[in-house]
Design a protein around this motif. Structure first.
Motif, short mmCIF file in Angstrom:
data_model
loop_
_atom_site.label_atom_id
_atom_site.label_comp_id
_atom_site.label_asym_id
_atom_site.label_seq_id
_atom_site.Cartn_x
_atom_site.Cartn_y
_atom_site.Cartn_z
N VAL A 269 6.66 -1.01 3.37
CA VAL A 269 6.72 0.22 3.90
C VAL A 269 6.26 -0.01 5.32
N TRP A 270 7.17 0.17 6.39
CA TRP A 270 6.89 -0.20 7.72
C TRP A 270 6.69 1.00 8.45
N LEU A 271 5.42 1.05 9.03
CA LEU A 271 5.07 2.17 10.00
C LEU A 271 5.19 1.93 11.37
N ARG A 272 5.72 2.63 12.28
CA ARG A 272 5.68 2.37 13.72
C ARG A 272 4.54 3.34 14.43
N PRO A 273 4.17 2.87 15.68
CA PRO A 273 3.24 3.83 16.42
C PRO A 273 3.84 4.88 16.51
N GLY A 274 3.00 6.14 16.40
CA GLY A 274 3.35 7.49 16.67
C GLY A 274 4.25 8.10 15.66
N MET A 275 4.68 7.44 14.57
CA MET A 275 5.01 8.02 13.43
C MET A 275 4.01 8.85 12.40
N ARG A 276 4.37 10.04 12.19
CA ARG A 276 3.49 10.88 11.81
C ARG A 276 3.91 10.74 10.11
N HIS A 277 2.92 10.56 9.34
CA HIS A 277 3.10 9.91 8.05
C HIS A 277 2.08 10.41 6.96
N ALA A 278 2.56 10.25 5.75
CA ALA A 278 1.56 10.28 4.73
C ALA A 278 1.95 9.49 3.31
N TYR A 279 1.28 9.01 2.67
CA TYR A 279 1.98 8.41 1.67
C TYR A 279 0.95 8.22 0.40
N GLY A 280 1.48 7.70 -0.60
CA GLY A 280 0.28 7.66 -1.95
C GLY A 280 1.41 7.08 -3.46
N PRO A 281 0.40 6.70 -4.02
CA PRO A 281 1.07 6.54 -5.44
C PRO A 281 1.37 7.74 -6.55
N HIS A 282 2.40 7.78 -7.35
CA HIS A 282 2.36 9.07 -8.22
C HIS A 282 1.16 8.76 -9.27
N GLN A 283 0.96 7.84 -9.61
CA GLN A 283 -0.10 7.67 -10.76
C GLN A 283 -1.16 6.40 -10.17
N GLY A 284 -0.58 5.29 -9.62
CA GLY A 284 -1.58 4.28 -9.33
C GLY A 284 -0.63 3.21 -8.82
N TRP A 285 -0.99 2.47 -7.97
CA TRP A 285 -0.14 1.19 -7.63
C TRP A 285 -1.15 0.10 -7.05
N GLU A 286 -0.56 -1.04 -6.76
CA GLU A 286 -1.23 -2.18 -6.04
C GLU A 286 -0.54 -2.26 -4.60
N GLU A 287 -1.50 -2.54 -3.67
CA GLU A 287 -0.76 -2.72 -2.21
C GLU A 287 -1.47 -3.58 -1.45
N TRP A 288 -1.01 -4.34 -0.47
CA TRP A 288 -1.69 -5.07 0.64
C TRP A 288 -1.02 -4.18 1.64
N TRP A 289 -2.01 -4.62 2.83
CA TRP A 289 -1.51 -3.63 4.03
C TRP A 289 -2.17 -4.48 5.28
N THR A 290 -1.58 -4.45 6.37
CA THR A 290 -1.96 -4.88 7.52
C THR A 290 -1.70 -4.03 8.72
N LEU A 291 -2.49 -3.82 9.76
CA LEU A 291 -2.22 -3.08 10.97
C LEU A 291 -1.98 -4.04 12.00
N CYS A 292 -1.02 -4.03 12.70
CA CYS A 292 -0.75 -5.00 13.74
C CYS A 292 -0.20 -4.50 15.00
N ASP A 293 -0.24 -5.18 16.18
CA ASP A 293 0.39 -4.43 17.67
C ASP A 293 0.97 -5.77 18.30
N GLY A 294 1.85 -5.33 19.19
CA GLY A 294 2.22 -6.57 20.27
C GLY A 294 3.82 -6.19 20.39
N SER A 295 4.16 -7.22 21.54
CA SER A 295 5.57 -7.00 21.80
C SER A 295 6.47 -7.60 20.86
N ALA A 296 5.96 -8.41 19.94
CA ALA A 296 6.80 -9.18 18.94
C ALA A 296 7.34 -8.12 17.92
N ALA A 297 6.37 -7.42 17.41
CA ALA A 297 6.43 -6.35 16.59
C ALA A 297 7.79 -5.42 16.93
#
Length: 196
Positions: free
Chosen positions: A68-96
């Motif tokens: 799941v890719w989120l961009r700056p300024g994107m209004r969003h909400a998310y979640g599992p139906h019952q449960g899940w496993e996730e890894w996440w990172t926040l990053c910034d920069g011209s390469a993104a």
């Protein structure tokens, strides 16, 4: 269960093109995240379970394995139906921004379905990030920046062939590499160069 770390990278590291602002992992019957809007890019790698994301007013299903890719300024909400496993990172920069422009991340929408091999490789990269944090090297910000590039480049394999600019450029760049061979150098004779 969960863990998370947040960072404020040194300003000089911004020149690397990608800085890590946070990284974490969680699993279980998680509460929905949001609605919110981030100032940075985010990647949520769902490795087990299914759920949903509302992004800019449109609902999308999520079924593991998925990025799941989120961009700056994107209004969003998310979640599992019952449960899940996730890894996440926040990053910034011209390469993104460049990865997004090339269609390597989130070009077709916020959810990219991954094949099992790519998801496994992305989890290994997240584990590398966690191990780096546990070891605590002085240059942890620079190491995380390099590992983020590896993560983005691995994730691109699910979307790179979909973007017409990239699909057109890849065969040309392969042909360009074949025609731009540098002359070989005989290291036994200083100043000599010979054709390969």
């Amino acid at each position: 269960m969960s863990w998370a770390r947040y960072f404020t990278p040194a300003p000089a590291l911004e020149r690397l093109g990608l800085t890590c602002l946070g990284v974490g992992w969680q699993e279980g019957a998680l509460r929905p995240c949001g609605p919110r809007t981030l100032d940075s890019y985010a990647l949520v790698l769902v490795v087990r379970g299914d759920g949903w994301i509302d992004a800019d007013g449109v609902r999308h299903p999520i079924s593991a394995p998925a990025a799941v890719w989120l961009r700056p300024g994107m209004r969003h909400a998310y979640g599992p139906h019952q449960g899940w496993e996730e890894w996440w990172t926040l990053c910034d920069g011209s390469a993104a921004e460049i990865y997004l422009e090339l269609g390597w991340i989130g070009r077709a929408g916020p959810v990219t379905t991954l094949d099992a091999d790519i998801a496994r490789r992305m989890v290994q990269i997240f584990v590398k990030m966690r191990r780096t944090l546990a070891e605590g090297p002085v240059d942890v910000d620079a190491i995380l920046a390099a590992v983020l590039h590896e993560l983005m480049l691995t994730g691109r394999e699910s979307g790179v062939r979909r973007h017409p600019l990239v699909a057109h450029a890849l065969p040309q760049s392969a042909a360009h590499r074949q025609t731009r061979m540098l002359p070989s150098v005989d290291i036994t004779r200083p100043g000599s160069a010979r054709s390969a």
